[in-house]
Design an enzyme around this catalytic site. Structure first.
Site, PDB file in Angstrom:
ATOM      1  N   VAL B  18     -12.921 -24.683   6.918  1.00  0.00           N
ATOM      2  CA  VAL B  18     -14.264 -24.496   6.356  1.00  0.00           C
ATOM      3  C   VAL B  18     -15.334 -24.931   7.358  1.00  0.00           C
ATOM      4  CG1 VAL B  18     -15.856 -25.335   4.568  1.00  0.00           C
ATOM      5  CG2 VAL B  18     -13.518 -24.689   3.959  1.00  0.00           C
ATOM      6  N   ASP B  19     -16.329 -24.059   7.574  1.00  0.00           N
ATOM      7  CA  ASP B  19     -17.467 -24.422   8.434  1.00  0.00           C
ATOM      8  C   ASP B  19     -18.682 -24.842   7.608  1.00  0.00           C
ATOM      9  OD1 ASP B  19     -15.997 -23.569  10.662  1.00  0.00           O
ATOM     10  OD2 ASP B  19     -16.671 -21.500  10.369  1.00  0.00           O
ATOM     11  N   VAL B  20     -18.747 -24.321   6.393  1.00  0.00           N
ATOM     12  CA  VAL B  20     -19.949 -24.506   5.578  1.00  0.00           C
ATOM     13  C   VAL B  20     -19.565 -24.977   4.176  1.00  0.00           C
ATOM     14  CG1 VAL B  20     -21.996 -23.371   4.629  1.00  0.00           C
ATOM     15  CG2 VAL B  20     -21.035 -22.572   6.810  1.00  0.00           C
TER      16      VAL B  20
END
Lengths: 303, 303
Positions: B18-20
């Protein structure tokens, strides 16, 4: 649908076949604050001919007694309050028919103007809200809450120019957290407060309560069948000998056709002959006429 | 549906993928006016790990700047206004994305509190209504009318404790008789104005306008996909590397699963583990956790 006959021989086509006329008011009896020409004489003739008459309006802001004053003011003094079916009366009649307690053990919360409360007073059902809550503001400060009467068994929502967040929250709590039934006098999107423009109707007030409860109301005004069921049970009337007379296809005429009544569209209100006979129109009254004076027009012409 | 894994190895199960993170606020970051223990440190660690974060709320009464003050007051001073997605901001962003004129040629009529107007000010869209119309009463006397600004091109409806008939009628005229688009910040039936009870939410205000127009609004807050589309177009983000974190199954988790995001339910708000794992529940997050401190719980445990 372009095949609707114009009433041409009222006696044989209509008067011989109908015992009861249900008249929409605005556009049939009056327009705004003016009586339509000839209506007083026509109603008198129908009465002399032994016809029963009811006058219906989805306006809940007045009670039957309040509407009687309007009839009187227009010179229609022969119309008794009992012939007037305002949706304020319909709401009270619905509670009576559904055995809502009249011993004071259950109360009604009202969003609406004076008409609904006046009708509830007549059948002995205590009520809260309405005009008494016009200026109330709930305590929304830290930890604040709105206390509701635990005896509220129904919320009646009618047109209310003084609708506010207090009333909406009161109704929400009675329906979502109590066991109150949600009753709407009508769902009209717009109404005719003044002739100058269309005004947001009771669809707004009902929509507000729908939106915070997720519930659908019991509707007591047009086009609900409740009024017809009431007339059947109270007066033992035969639907096939009742005629609905109105100036709107999608409310009045539909109300008639959906409930197995005869129906007559009059052109004295909002619907034009062109719209009625247009191929785009799928709602078909049995007959149409310029106005209800047409009931005796041929007779007058031959006299 | 009773088969949801509890987050057990956050780094490999979530953080690597997950980046966000999109965080619902109430029940995830705070409860009412109290920050949940450990949240400030968890957010700081996520930020250090290079994660982008957004904080979403369907509450439209405050602008991003207004919410920034709440974050500051809770000690979360590292959260910039740009990370806050209030539905007031979402409404303004929607107008901007849909090329609503910002040259003053078109205006917005607002039912709602100060947040919406503050967001419109930031993008140069003139607006009417809102708190300025709290005490207005339309001329409903004989022949009376309410005059509306013919340049209104959109009506935004948000939660408004001072909703009144004037505002409803103004919106009705703009939508029914003008060409204004009907925009709702959200449809929440109830909201949490105070902890003491549930309060009628923006579903009421939107319902009022639905009921007098017969129209459905464009919804910009949760669970509308507009926010995700905005993040994609503005920041070029990859949906599969976004995780929605919330405490409600039917809004937060559904918002995630419906939009192709990862989803995590936290038990720090309104949903119990029992409800989540019940056979009656059909909404399935990818994982669940006690609260977002679980992101670093194993690391802390092994240090």
């Amino acid at each position: 649908m372009a095949n609707v006959p114009k009433l041409s021989d009222p006696q044989s086509e209509l008067l011989d076949k109908v015992d009861v006329f249900i008249f929409d008011c605005d556009g049939v009896i009056w327009r705004g604050d003016s009586l339509i020409d000839g209506i007083a004489e026509t109603l008198e003739r129908l009465r002399k001919a032994g016809k029963k008459m009811f006058f219906v309006t989805n306006n809940s802001t007045k009670s039957r007694a309040g509407y009687k004053k309007k009839f009187d003011g227009l010179g229609l003094t022969d119309v008794p309050a009992e012939e007037i079916f305002s949706s304020s009366f319909a709401a009270a009649a619905y509670l009576e028919q559904s055995n809502f307690p009249t011993d004071g053990s259950k109360k009604v919360y009202v969003i609406g103007e004076v008409g609904i409360g006046e009708e509830l007073d007549l059948i002995g059902i205590p009520h809260l809200g309405g005009p008494a809550d016009n200026d109330k503001v709930a305590n929304m400060g830290s930890g604040g809450r709105l206390e509701v009467d635990p005896d509220v068994g129904a919320v009646i929502v009618g047109f209310d120019r003084d609708v506010n967040y207090y009333k909406i929250q009161y109704a929400q709590l009675c329906i979502n957290e109590g066991d109150a039934e949600f009753i709407a006098t009508n769902l009209d999107a717009v109404t005719h407060l003044t002739d100058a423009q269309e005004w947001a109707g009771n669809g707004s007030m009902v929509g507000a309560i729908r939106g915070c409860t997720g519930q659908e109301p019991t509707v007591v005004g047009k086009p609900s069948p409740l009024m017809i069921e009431y007339l059947e049970s109270k007066y033992g009337m035969d639907r096939s000998r009742i005629c609905m007379v109105g100036d709107r296809l999608d409310t009045d005429v539909l109300f008639g056709t959906d409930n197995g009544l005869k129906s007559l569209l009059v052109l004295s209100g909002v619907t034009s002959e062109e719209k009625l006979l247009s191929p785009d129109n799928s709602i078909t009254p049995d007959f149409y006429a310029d106005d209800i004076n047409a009931f005796f027009a041929s007779e007058t012409a031959t006299v």
